[in-house]
Each structure stands twice: as structure tokens, then as C-alpha cells.
Design a protein around this motif. Structure first.
Motif, PDB file in Angstrom:
ATOM      1  N   VAL A 185       0.837  -1.204   0.000  1.00 41.20           N
ATOM      2  CA  VAL A 185       0.000   0.000   0.000  1.00 41.20           C
ATOM      3  C   VAL A 185       0.872   1.254   0.000  1.00 41.20           C
ATOM      4  O   VAL A 185       1.938   1.298   0.613  1.00 41.20           O
ATOM      5  N   PHE A 186       0.386   2.248  -0.743  1.00 41.64           N
ATOM      6  CA  PHE A 186       1.041   3.550  -0.838  1.00 41.64           C
ATOM      7  C   PHE A 186       0.148   4.596  -0.189  1.00 41.64           C
ATOM      8  O   PHE A 186      -1.057   4.628  -0.453  1.00 41.64           O
ATOM      9  N   VAL A 187       0.734   5.423   0.684  1.00 37.84           N
ATOM     10  CA  VAL A 187      -0.012   6.564   1.227  1.00 37.84           C
ATOM     11  C   VAL A 187       0.803   7.839   1.041  1.00 37.84           C
ATOM     12  O   VAL A 187       2.030   7.796   0.960  1.00 37.84           O
ATOM     13  N   ALA A 188       0.085   8.965   0.970  1.00 37.92           N
ATOM     14  CA  ALA A 188       0.764  10.244   0.726  1.00 37.92           C
ATOM     15  C   ALA A 188      -0.014  11.378   1.364  1.00 37.92           C
ATOM     16  O   ALA A 188      -1.252  11.362   1.347  1.00 37.92           O
ATOM     17  N   GLN A 189       0.708  12.351   1.888  1.00 39.96           N
ATOM     18  CA  GLN A 189      -0.004  13.544   2.371  1.00 39.96           C
ATOM     19  C   GLN A 189      -0.601  14.204   1.144  1.00 39.96           C
ATOM     20  O   GLN A 189       0.033  14.331   0.113  1.00 39.96           O
ATOM     21  N   ASN A 190      -1.862  14.588   1.251  1.00 40.91           N
ATOM     22  CA  ASN A 190      -2.516  15.152   0.069  1.00 40.91           C
ATOM     23  C   ASN A 190      -3.234  16.462   0.383  1.00 40.91           C
ATOM     24  O   ASN A 190      -4.251  16.782  -0.220  1.00 40.91           O
ATOM     25  N   GLY A 191      -2.702  17.196   1.352  1.00 37.05           N
ATOM     26  CA  GLY A 191      -3.213  18.533   1.602  1.00 37.05           C
ATOM     27  C   GLY A 191      -4.457  18.575   2.469  1.00 37.05           C
ATOM     28  O   GLY A 191      -4.995  17.555   2.900  1.00 37.05           O
ATOM     29  N   VAL A 192      -4.870  19.790   2.749  1.00 40.92           N
ATOM     30  CA  VAL A 192      -6.065  20.059   3.554  1.00 40.92           C
ATOM     31  C   VAL A 192      -7.219  20.155   2.564  1.00 40.92           C
ATOM     32  O   VAL A 192      -7.283  21.081   1.756  1.00 40.92           O
ATOM     33  N   SER A 193      -8.120  19.181   2.622  1.00 40.45           N
ATOM     34  CA  SER A 193      -9.030  19.002   1.487  1.00 40.45           C
ATOM     35  C   SER A 193     -10.044  20.122   1.295  1.00 40.45           C
ATOM     36  O   SER A 193     -10.491  20.351   0.178  1.00 40.45           O
ATOM     37  N   PHE A 194     -10.393  20.852   2.352  1.00 40.02           N
ATOM     38  CA  PHE A 194     -11.325  21.974   2.150  1.00 40.02           C
ATOM     39  C   PHE A 194     -10.643  23.096   1.376  1.00 40.02           C
ATOM     40  O   PHE A 194     -11.233  23.716   0.497  1.00 40.02           O
ATOM     41  N   MET A 195      -9.367  23.331   1.707  1.00 44.16           N
ATOM     42  CA  MET A 195      -8.630  24.423   1.077  1.00 44.16           C
ATOM     43  C   MET A 195      -7.995  24.006  -0.245  1.00 44.16           C
ATOM     44  O   MET A 195      -7.729  24.840  -1.100  1.00 44.16           O
ATOM     45  N   GLN A 196      -7.684  22.723  -0.371  1.00 49.22           N
ATOM     46  CA  GLN A 196      -6.931  22.255  -1.540  1.00 49.22           C
ATOM     47  C   GLN A 196      -7.691  21.136  -2.253  1.00 49.22           C
ATOM     48  O   GLN A 196      -7.151  20.083  -2.541  1.00 49.22           O
ATOM     49  N   THR A 197      -8.965  21.408  -2.500  1.00 45.88           N
ATOM     50  CA  THR A 197      -9.856  20.385  -3.058  1.00 45.88           C
ATOM     51  C   THR A 197      -9.354  19.854  -4.403  1.00 45.88           C
ATOM     52  O   THR A 197      -9.511  18.669  -4.708  1.00 45.88           O
ATOM     53  N   ASP A 198      -8.734  20.719  -5.179  1.00 43.51           N
ATOM     54  CA  ASP A 198      -8.220  20.286  -6.496  1.00 43.51           C
ATOM     55  C   ASP A 198      -7.217  19.149  -6.367  1.00 43.51           C
ATOM     56  O   ASP A 198      -7.092  18.313  -7.260  1.00 43.51           O
ATOM     57  N   GLU A 199      -6.489  19.154  -5.246  1.00 45.51           N
ATOM     58  CA  GLU A 199      -5.495  18.097  -5.033  1.00 45.51           C
ATOM     59  C   GLU A 199      -6.164  16.736  -4.880  1.00 45.51           C
ATOM     60  O   GLU A 199      -5.592  15.717  -5.252  1.00 45.51           O
ATOM     61  N   VAL A 200      -7.345  16.716  -4.280  1.00 48.52           N
ATOM     62  CA  VAL A 200      -8.093  15.462  -4.155  1.00 48.52           C
ATOM     63  C   VAL A 200      -8.440  14.968  -5.560  1.00 48.52           C
ATOM     64  O   VAL A 200      -8.233  13.805  -5.906  1.00 48.52           O
ATOM     65  N   THR A 201      -8.931  15.878  -6.359  1.00 48.23           N
ATOM     66  CA  THR A 201      -9.373  15.517  -7.712  1.00 48.23           C
ATOM     67  C   THR A 201      -8.207  15.031  -8.572  1.00 48.23           C
ATOM     68  O   THR A 201      -8.274  13.957  -9.178  1.00 48.23           O
ATOM     69  N   THR A 202      -7.123  15.798  -8.590  1.00 48.91           N
ATOM     70  CA  THR A 202      -6.013  15.409  -9.481  1.00 48.91           C
ATOM     71  C   THR A 202      -5.329  14.134  -8.993  1.00 48.91           C
ATOM     72  O   THR A 202      -5.018  13.249  -9.792  1.00 48.91           O
ATOM     73  N   THR A 203      -5.133  14.001  -7.701  1.00 47.75           N
ATOM     74  CA  THR A 203      -4.477  12.786  -7.197  1.00 47.75           C
ATOM     75  C   THR A 203      -5.339  11.567  -7.491  1.00 47.75           C
ATOM     76  O   THR A 203      -4.835  10.524  -7.932  1.00 47.75           O
ATOM     77  N   PHE A 204      -6.633  11.693  -7.257  1.00 48.87           N
ATOM     78  CA  PHE A 204      -7.543  10.575  -7.531  1.00 48.87           C
ATOM     79  C   PHE A 204      -7.477  10.191  -9.011  1.00 48.87           C
ATOM     80  O   PHE A 204      -7.380   9.013  -9.357  1.00 48.87           O
ATOM     81  N   LYS A 205      -7.498  11.203  -9.885  1.00 55.54           N
ATOM     82  CA  LYS A 205      -7.433  10.950 -11.343  1.00 55.54           C
ATOM     83  C   LYS A 205      -6.142  10.262 -11.743  1.00 55.54           C
ATOM     84  O   LYS A 205      -6.114   9.437 -12.642  1.00 55.54           O
ATOM     85  N   ARG A 206      -5.053  10.645 -11.089  1.00 58.68           N
ATOM     86  CA  ARG A 206      -3.747  10.096 -11.482  1.00 58.68           C
ATOM     87  C   ARG A 206      -3.494   8.710 -10.901  1.00 58.68           C
ATOM     88  O   ARG A 206      -2.811   7.891 -11.520  1.00 58.68           O
ATOM     89  N   LEU A 207      -4.026   8.446  -9.708  1.00 63.80           N
ATOM     90  CA  LEU A 207      -3.795   7.122  -9.089  1.00 63.80           C
ATOM     91  C   LEU A 207      -4.746   6.065  -9.637  1.00 63.80           C
ATOM     92  O   LEU A 207      -4.366   4.891  -9.756  1.00 63.80           O
ATOM     93  N   SER A 208      -5.961   6.473  -9.948  1.00 60.95           N
ATOM     94  CA  SER A 208      -6.995   5.500 -10.346  1.00 60.95           C
ATOM     95  C   SER A 208      -6.606   4.578 -11.499  1.00 60.95           C
ATOM     96  O   SER A 208      -6.888   3.383 -11.432  1.00 60.95           O
ATOM     97  N   PRO A 209      -5.975   5.090 -12.561  1.00 59.89           N
ATOM     98  CA  PRO A 209      -5.637   4.171 -13.661  1.00 59.89           C
ATOM     99  C   PRO A 209      -4.557   3.157 -13.290  1.00 59.89           C
ATOM    100  O   PRO A 209      -4.391   2.150 -13.968  1.00 59.89           O
TER     101      PRO A 209
END
Ligand code: AG3
Length: 282
Positions: A185-209
Motif C-alpha cells: 500500500v502507498f499513502v501520501a499527504q494530500n493537503g487540507v481538502s477543504f482548502m486544496q480540493t483540487d489536489e483530491v481531484t487530481t491525485t484521484f485521477k492520477r492514481l486510479s488508472p
């Protein structure tokens, strides 16, 4: 009036610290590093205008970033840390007795040296542990070139700007996939999601494939202001995050590890995400 430190992560809002004393400040060649004392948070370290860690609340982040993947895996022998120069993750990983070796790839030697000197309780001697193998290198190159495989990989990076930016790219995640063991398993700090919501979206898009499962879990770290931090979670083993509290508790108790934030109940509950985070995983 005492000097103050204003965090410049966000353009129109930020937390401010009274600096009782500046212990160290330098441009390392990679980034601007400052370490100062504050009455509320103890010794504080910031890079490029962003608070990275404080003596008082570091345990929350380091325990959640470490014990959630380690105990979800249950039998990690080889661990890779990307970044994490202050040594807090290394300290927590080494508490797991089954760990045979930990490789840490940090780009900036000076962060390690200065944190050993001014934040000695973060690494708490971990850099001298014979199981620890410290590599000063670019994390993206390392994961793409390495032939070893790891059971747990933890990316303890800065935000996606400056030296940390590459640690949020598809090329980095491809390298992670390349050196993650089966069942890992891989884990990573991915920011404060309320303030950095785009990071949730881009990381999810990049990891999913790349992985059977790309998801997040959360923890609230007081000096990462703006609400909960979300940690990225990627694995091909769908069972890892679905384990019961009883299974996780059994492993936690067997480990003998004492924590100040992490509990098996929080572990299991941390995968429950607010709707706005789920919506960002579109
Ligand atoms: N690395 C993560 C800092 C993230 C701060 N960002 C933020 N508030 N959005 C911390 C290093 C601790 N070992």
C-alpha cells in the motif's frame, strides 16, 4: 513587537506565529528553510512559507501517516519513505518490530541535518538505526529506477509546489506502482481538502488508472489549518481498508506500540470521508 511568521500557502488567508526566537534560517538551494520557537507550538519548521511540522502536534500526522498503512498491511518488512526529512515518519515506522529495513529518500540533506539538531525528538535517534538506509536523491527518479520492492510506501512531501511538485505527478505514481510489492500500500499527504480540493481531484485521477483502489483517509492536524487533511491511499488489495476494528486492534495490541492520537477505532473511521471530498473524487 516580536517578529511574526505568516504562512503564505494561501493567497488571502493564513495562520500567523509569534517567533520567540529564530533558531535557523537558510536558503538550502532547494527551498527556504526556517526553524523558530513559538509559545504555543514549541519548535516550528517551515519550508517555502508553509508550516511543515511543530513539536506539539507532529504526533498526529506522523502516527496517522505511519500506523494506518502499517497496521492495515499487517506484515510490512520493507518500507520506503519519500521525503520526511524531519524524521518523524522514520521514527514511527521503526516502532514496528517486524520491519527489516526502511529506505528513506530525501532530496534535501540540510532538512535532515537541521531537524536532527533543532527538532531532535522528531527522529529520536532513528537516523542512527541500522535498519534505516538514507538516500539523498530525487524521489521520482528513485522510484522509477529502483529494482527493489516495498510493502508500504509513505510519501511525506511538501505541498505540490517547489521540490514537492513532482511528488504529485503520474510519473511519480507510476514509479510507486513499479516498486510496490504485491499486497502493498502507498499513502501520501494530500493537503487540507477543504482548502486544496483540487489536489483530491487530481491525485484521484492520477492514481486510479494505476491501482485497483485509489482513495483517501483523513486526520485533523491543528497547524495544517483549514480542516481535515486527506491522505492518499493506493493499493491493488481491496481488503486492506475494509478490515474490522477487531483485526486492527489485534495487530495494534500485538505491536506494543504506544500512541497519542492513533487508535484502531480512528484508523477504521478515518476512511469515512465527508461528502465534499467524495464529490471531488469525480
Ligand atoms: N509535510 C506535509 C506538510 C503539508 C502542509 N500543507 C498544508 N498545510 N497544506 C510535513 C512534513 C512532516 N514530516
Amino acid at each position: 513587537m516580536a517578529d511574526t511568521y505568516l504562512e503564505t500557502l494561501y493567497p488571502t488567508w493564513g495562520q500567523q506565529f509569534v517567533m520567540d526566537e529564530v533558531l535557523f534560517e537558510v536558503d538550502t538551494g532547494h527551498q527556504h528553510l526556517i526553524i523558530f520557537k513559538n509559545g504555543q507550538w514549541g519548535t516550528v519548521m517551515a519550508l517555502d512559507g508553509v508550516i511543515q511540522t511543530t513539536e506539539k502536534d507532529e504526533f498526529i500526522y506522523h502516527e496517522m501517516m505511519t500506523h494506518v498503512p502499517m497496521l492495515a498491511h499487517g506484515n510490512a518488512k520493507k518500507v520506503l519513505i519519500i521525503g520526511g526529512g524531519d524524521g518523524g515518519i522514520l521514527r514511527e515506522v521503526l516502532k514496528h518490530e517486524g520491519v527489516e529495513s526502511v529506505t528513506q529518500v530525501e532530496i534535501d540533506q540540510q532538512v535532515i541535518d537541521m531537524c536532527v539538531q533543532y527538532l531532535p525528538n522528531h527522529s529520536a535517534g532513528a537516523y542512527d538505526n541500522p535498519k534505516a538506509n538514507i538516500v539523498i536523491a530525487d524521489g521520482v527518479d528513485f522510484v522509477n529506477e529502483c529494482t527493489e520492492k516495498f510493502d508500504v510506501i509513505i510519501s511525506d512531501s511538501t505541498d505540490p509546489m517547489g521540490p514537492g511538485e513532482v511528488l504529485f505527478t503520474s510519473r511519480f505514481y507510476q514509479g510507486i506502482k513499479n516498486c510496490l510489492n504485491e499486497g502493498g500500500v502507498f499513502v501520501a499527504q494530500n493537503g487540507v481538502s477543504f482548502m486544496q480540493t483540487d489536489e483530491v481531484t487530481t491525485t484521484f485521477k492520477r492514481l486510479s488508472p494505476l491501482f485497483e483502489e485509489a482513495s483517501f483517509y483523513s486526520g485533523a492536524v491543528p497547524t495544517y489549518v483549514g480542516g481535515i487533511m486527506t491522505f492518499a491511499w493506493a493499493t491493488d488489495d481491496l481488503s486492506l481498508k475494509l478490515q474490522s476494528v477487531d483485526v486492527i486492534r489485534g495487530r495494534f495490541e500485538a505491536s506494543g506500540i504506544q500512541t497519542r492520537f492513533y487508535t484502531p477505532e480512528l484508523h477504521v473511521g478515518s476512511f469515512a470521508l465527508p461528502q465534499y471530498v467524495q464529490d471531488a473524487m469525480a
